[in-house]
Design an enzyme around this catalytic site. Structure first.
Site, mmCIF file in Angstrom:
data_model
loop_
_atom_site.group_PDB
_atom_site.id
_atom_site.type_symbol
_atom_site.label_atom_id
_atom_site.label_comp_id
_atom_site.label_asym_id
_atom_site.label_seq_id
_atom_site.Cartn_x
_atom_site.Cartn_y
_atom_site.Cartn_z
ATOM 1 N N THR A 181 0.821 -1.211 0.000
ATOM 2 C CA THR A 181 0.000 0.000 0.000
ATOM 3 C C THR A 181 0.853 1.258 0.000
ATOM 4 O O THR A 181 0.530 2.256 -0.638
ATOM 5 C CB THR A 181 -0.941 -0.003 1.223
ATOM 6 N N SER A 215 1.437 -7.596 -1.302
ATOM 7 C CA SER A 215 2.259 -8.615 -0.603
ATOM 8 C C SER A 215 1.516 -9.929 -0.384
ATOM 9 O O SER A 215 2.127 -10.939 -0.041
ATOM 10 C CB SER A 215 2.758 -8.078 0.731
ATOM 11 N N THR A 267 1.811 -4.827 4.049
ATOM 12 C CA THR A 267 1.696 -5.267 5.452
ATOM 13 C C THR A 267 1.150 -6.679 5.570
ATOM 14 O O THR A 267 1.400 -7.351 6.558
ATOM 15 C CB THR A 267 0.747 -4.327 6.221
HETATM 16 N N1 ASP Z 1 -2.581 -5.062 0.195
HETATM 17 C C1 ASP Z 1 -1.472 -4.457 0.884
HETATM 18 C C2 ASP Z 1 -0.282 -5.408 0.880
HETATM 19 O O1 ASP Z 1 0.468 -5.381 -0.051
HETATM 20 C C3 ASP Z 1 -1.828 -4.095 2.268
HETATM 21 C C4 ASP Z 1 -0.818 -3.162 2.851
HETATM 22 O O2 ASP Z 1 0.227 -2.918 2.256
HETATM 23 O O3 ASP Z 1 -1.127 -2.669 3.907
HETATM 24 O O4 ASP Z 1 -0.107 -6.183 1.782
#
Ligand code: ASP
Length: 307
Positions: free
Chosen positions: A14, A58, A89
């Site tokens: 994100t 991710s 995350t």
């Molecule tokens: N969808 C995002 C990820 O790549 C969520 C984030 O980065 O908070 O995990």
């Protein structure tokens, strides 16, 4: 004094995303440079280079990406004083653990992994705070000759291999229940604890970047049939099983849901290691005096965490 050389490695998430208003979706930004232009003060802190290694949500990161990242950091180890990796995350804790294992205790440079709950372009974003504090953290670590893989998120610095994501929306999105934060981020600076890993020159740096993907991990629940897992063992694709047990290592040991024959067959017939952990965040499973079902699991050949 000459600025330290820091490499910021874009790995997606994100923090590196922009909003596609038509699809109402977060999509990867064009590149890490587009991101860094939004936090120009970073260049006042250090001599920073940037590189896009991946640009993924991710959720789609797997052990091949861990290998790629570990090798990239290892290959650049002598060119930089420290590293900051931007990452999603959702699986950040797994990448932080994998990188910790791959780079090992002989690591000589600090490696920070960070992300955010909101994109850098959003009002009230945590991305700017996390990114700038990640650079401050890596610079403080360099100064104090601290070198380990850490997660920087909100106002804490956590040991990478002990970190878990605890919220999909709170800005305090990560915790390390079993280990105190190894540093705290305050308005007056970054304050490392005495438990942070200092560089140990007696241990040579050695990168071990390869992982196996065929590991089944799951929570034990009452009424779960061991036969479900037996099918996985017979498939030939499974390289290991992690059972997150009741209590501190107890597994069902009676009647139709008895797991002990499965553990014995896994270890001695299929030659597949079975680790009995615990489902409690920050918990441990013990080898010392324990509930009988826990002792029986060890007697059946299970590996258990040793505190
Ligand atoms: N969808 C995002 C990820 O790549 C969520 C984030 O980065 O908070 O995990």
């Amino acid at each position: 004094m000459e600025k330290k050389k820091i490499l910021i490695i874009g790995f997606g998430g994100t923090i590196a995303m922009v909003v596609d208003t038509k699809r109402k979706a977060l999509v990867p930004a064009k590149n890490i440079h587009e991101i860094i232009e939004m936090v120009p003060q970073i260049k006042d802190l250090a001599d920073v280079d940037f590189v896009d290694l991946e640009n993924l949500d991710s959720t789609n990161i797997n052990p091949h990406h861990w290998t790629k990242l570990a090798l990239f950091v290892s290959d650049n180890m002598n060119k930089y004083d420290g590293f900051v990796i931007t990452h999603g995350t959702n699986t950040m804790s797994y990448t932080a653990s994998a990188l910790s294992l791959a780079l090992g205790r002989g690591l000589k440079k600090p490696v920070v992994i960070t992300g955010s709950q909101l994109p850098l372009i959003s009002i009230g974003t945590d991305a700017k705070f996390n990114l700038e504090n990640s650079v401050k953290t890596v610079l403080t670590a360099i100064d104090k000759k601290i070198a380990e893989v850490v997660v920087v998120f909100s106002d804490v610095v956590l040991r990478g291999s002990r970190t878990v994501k605890i919220s999909e929306s709170d800005f305090k999105a990560f915790d390390s229940p079993a280990v105190d934060p190894i540093a705290r981020i305050r308005s007056t600076g970054i304050f490392f604890s005495k438990d942070a890993f200092r560089i140990d020159d007696s241990i040579p740096f050695d990168c071990n970047p390869h992982f196996d993907a065929g590991v089944l991990a799951g929570d034990l629940t009452p009424g779960q049939s061991p036969s479900l897992i037996r099918e996985v063992l017979k498939s030939g694709a499974c390289k290991g099983v992690i059972l997150k047990s009741h209590g501190a290592g107890s597994v069902p040991s009676q009647g139709e849901y008895n797991f002990l024959p499965l553990i014995r067959d896994s270890v001695y017939t299929y030659k597949i290691p079975m680790l009995v952990s615990t489902k409690f965040l920050g918990g441990n499973s013990y080898k010392e005096v324990n509930d009988e079902p826990a002792v029986e699991a060890i007697e059946a050949g299970a590996i258990t965490q040793v505190i």
